[in-house]
Design an enzyme around this catalytic site. Structure first.
Site, PDB file in Angstrom:
ATOM      1  N   GLU A  17       1.040  -1.251  -0.019  1.00  0.00           N
ATOM      2  CA  GLU A  17      -0.153  -0.160   0.037  1.00  0.00           C
ATOM      3  C   GLU A  17       0.837   1.347  -0.146  1.00  0.00           C
ATOM      4  O   GLU A  17       1.866   1.243   0.762  1.00  0.00           O
ATOM      5  CB  GLU A  17      -0.916   0.061   1.388  1.00  0.00           C
ATOM      6  N   THR A  48      -4.011   4.737  -1.375  1.00  0.00           N
ATOM      7  CA  THR A  48      -5.223   5.160  -0.595  1.00  0.00           C
ATOM      8  C   THR A  48      -5.763   6.374  -1.110  1.00  0.00           C
ATOM      9  O   THR A  48      -5.212   7.087  -2.021  1.00  0.00           O
ATOM     10  CB  THR A  48      -4.385   5.634   0.943  1.00  0.00           C
ATOM     11  N   HIS A  77      -8.268   2.639  -3.569  1.00  0.00           N
ATOM     12  CA  HIS A  77      -9.133   3.098  -2.664  1.00  0.00           C
ATOM     13  C   HIS A  77     -10.295   4.285  -2.911  1.00  0.00           C
ATOM     14  O   HIS A  77      -9.765   5.127  -3.831  1.00  0.00           O
ATOM     15  CB  HIS A  77      -8.429   3.419  -1.431  1.00  0.00           C
ATOM     16  N   ARG A 107     -15.954   3.383   3.782  1.00  0.00           N
ATOM     17  CA  ARG A 107     -16.863   4.393   4.349  1.00  0.00           C
ATOM     18  C   ARG A 107     -16.058   5.861   4.314  1.00  0.00           C
ATOM     19  O   ARG A 107     -16.498   6.715   4.105  1.00  0.00           O
ATOM     20  CB  ARG A 107     -17.480   4.104   5.458  1.00  0.00           C
ATOM     21  N   GLY A 108     -14.940   5.436   4.867  1.00  0.00           N
ATOM     22  CA  GLY A 108     -14.055   6.650   5.487  1.00  0.00           C
ATOM     23  C   GLY A 108     -14.380   6.967   6.738  1.00  0.00           C
ATOM     24  O   GLY A 108     -15.431   6.802   7.354  1.00  0.00           O
ATOM     25  N   ASP A 109     -13.652   7.845   7.478  1.00  0.00           N
ATOM     26  CA  ASP A 109     -13.620   8.310   8.837  1.00  0.00           C
ATOM     27  C   ASP A 109     -14.992   9.364   8.992  1.00  0.00           C
ATOM     28  O   ASP A 109     -15.092  10.081   7.788  1.00  0.00           O
ATOM     29  CB  ASP A 109     -12.554   8.690   9.281  1.00  0.00           C
ATOM     30  N   ALA A 125     -19.981   1.469   4.282  1.00  0.00           N
ATOM     31  CA  ALA A 125     -19.370   0.897   2.972  1.00  0.00           C
ATOM     32  C   ALA A 125     -20.166   0.091   2.120  1.00  0.00           C
ATOM     33  O   ALA A 125     -20.243   0.087   0.933  1.00  0.00           O
ATOM     34  CB  ALA A 125     -17.891   0.276   3.350  1.00  0.00           C
ATOM     35  N   TYR A 145     -11.426  -5.525  10.535  1.00  0.00           N
ATOM     36  CA  TYR A 145     -10.640  -5.444  11.539  1.00  0.00           C
ATOM     37  C   TYR A 145     -10.663  -6.346  12.417  1.00  0.00           C
ATOM     38  O   TYR A 145     -11.318  -6.880  13.129  1.00  0.00           O
ATOM     39  CB  TYR A 145     -11.731  -4.052  12.154  1.00  0.00           C
ATOM     40  N   LYS A 165     -21.199  -6.765   4.172  1.00  0.00           N
ATOM     41  CA  LYS A 165     -20.253  -6.131   3.085  1.00  0.00           C
ATOM     42  C   LYS A 165     -19.894  -7.293   2.086  1.00  0.00           C
ATOM     43  O   LYS A 165     -20.004  -6.895   0.858  1.00  0.00           O
ATOM     44  CB  LYS A 165     -18.895  -5.604   3.638  1.00  0.00           C
TER      45      LYS A 165
END
Ligand code: FAD
Length: 296
Positions: A17, A48, A77, A107-109, A125, A145, A165
């Site tokens: 990444e 990213t 991403h 989704r993103g923060d 997401a 996660y 998801k």
């Protein structure tokens, strides 16, 4: 090539990444890094995306260059929390027109100024994944996660949402960084319990300095094993020693994951090619042995 097809052809899949340089730096700086990463023959490189969309054009440009100029598969991403459905649709067309086949749908923060009256096009997401699926042709990755997402009540609840998801169309998963492999193995057991059967690649971050890791821990909630804390405390003022210890720690984690039979390793390079070079060199014979065993 679709990343799901790479997983069908080989395991473990090794990927890197990188992130786009800030706007004030020339984009060419990242190409110097990619040039070095190329020699390591990664299965794909992911790029990213700034959650506010600040460097979104650079994400597409870099992902497209990785694929079309360097001949390496790329994964762009894409976050949705701060975008409208039309904006996302435009980006999807832009990705398609640039030959990009693989998207990590995130989704993103949550924005800091989010209030209860905010009207968002996307809550999660999985809503983005559903939209991408409708466009046909993209291979979709999603985030996982091993210790549970920082907003979730507990790991099991988070894994239930992870299954949503996958049901929405995610073809593979990449995990957040973790420093204790037992957390990952426990998480994998839960994914089996909830019927998640897509490849899961383990995100590994080689630690290079203490302030970097403390910032990341605050953001991600990842826990630190005692032996890891001892390394940070002992070498925090000796950058070269910490670099060496960080590489060794990540290498040990990766060797254990590979021996266990992980689907893939996704190395968070932090744009430092020398880190990836050292780690891949440390596991070169292990990689060879695994490829022969798995596909003999
Ligand atoms: P989601 O899967 O939507 O989950 C968000 C939260 O909502 C979780 O707590 C989940 O348990 C909960 N949830 C999900 N569905 C439901 C439901 N139906 N009901 C109630 N709760 C639910 N961020 C960036 O800005 N740019 C990047 O490039 C980027 N790359 C990343 C790469 C990887 C491999 C990972 C692991 C993370 C990355 N992130 C990136 C960070 C990510 O955007 C954040 O972690 C974000 O807070 C969550 O994104 P998500 O896609 O996992 O969200």
């Amino acid at each position: 090539m679709l990343i799901k097809d790479i997983f069908n052809q080989k395991r473990p899949v090794i990927s890197f990444e990188i992130f786009p340089p800030k706007k004030e730096y020339p984009i060419s700086t990242i190409y110097e890094t990619i040039e070095k990463l190329k020699d390591l023959n990664p299965d794909f490189i992911s790029v990213t995306y700034g959650s506010g969309g600040g460097n979104r054009d650079r994400t597409v440009e870099i992902a497209s260059t990785i694929k079309n100029n360097y001949g390496i598969e790329s994964l762009a991403h894409l976050t949705c929390i701060a975008s409208s459905r039309n904006e996302i649709q435009e980006i999807l067309h832009h990705l398609k027109n640039n030959g990009i086949d693989n998207i990590l749908a995130l989704r993103g923060d949550l924005p800091k100024d989010l209030d209860s009256n905010s009207c968002m096009s996307y809550m999660y997401a999985k809503d983005l994944i559903s939209q991408i699926v409708k466009m046909n042709g993209f291979c979709i990755g999603a985030a996982a996660y091993p210790e549970g997402h920082i907003e979730s009540e507990n790991l099991e609840e988070d894994v239930k949402y992870l299954k949503e998801k996958v049901d929405a169309g995610a073809d593979f998963l990449i995990t957040q960084l973790f420093f204790d492999n037992e957390m990952f193995y426990n998480f994998k057991d839960l994914t089996v319990k909830y019927g998640i059967n897509v490849p899961i690649t383990a995100g590994i971050l080689p630690v290079l300095n203490k302030s970097q890791i403390l910032r990341i821990i605050t953001l991600s909630g990842a826990s630190l094993p005692k032996k890891f804390i001892r390394i940070l405390d002992k070498y925090e003022y000796s950058p070269k020693a910490l670099f060496e210890a960080g590489i060794a720690y990540a290498t040990e984690q990766i060797i254990d994951l590979l021996s266990w039979g992980v689907d893939g390793i996704h190395l968070y390079t932090m744009n430092k090619a020398e880190v990836a070079i050292k780690i891949i060199d440390n596991i070169s014979e292990i990689k060879n042995a695994l490829n022969q065993v798995n596909f003999a």
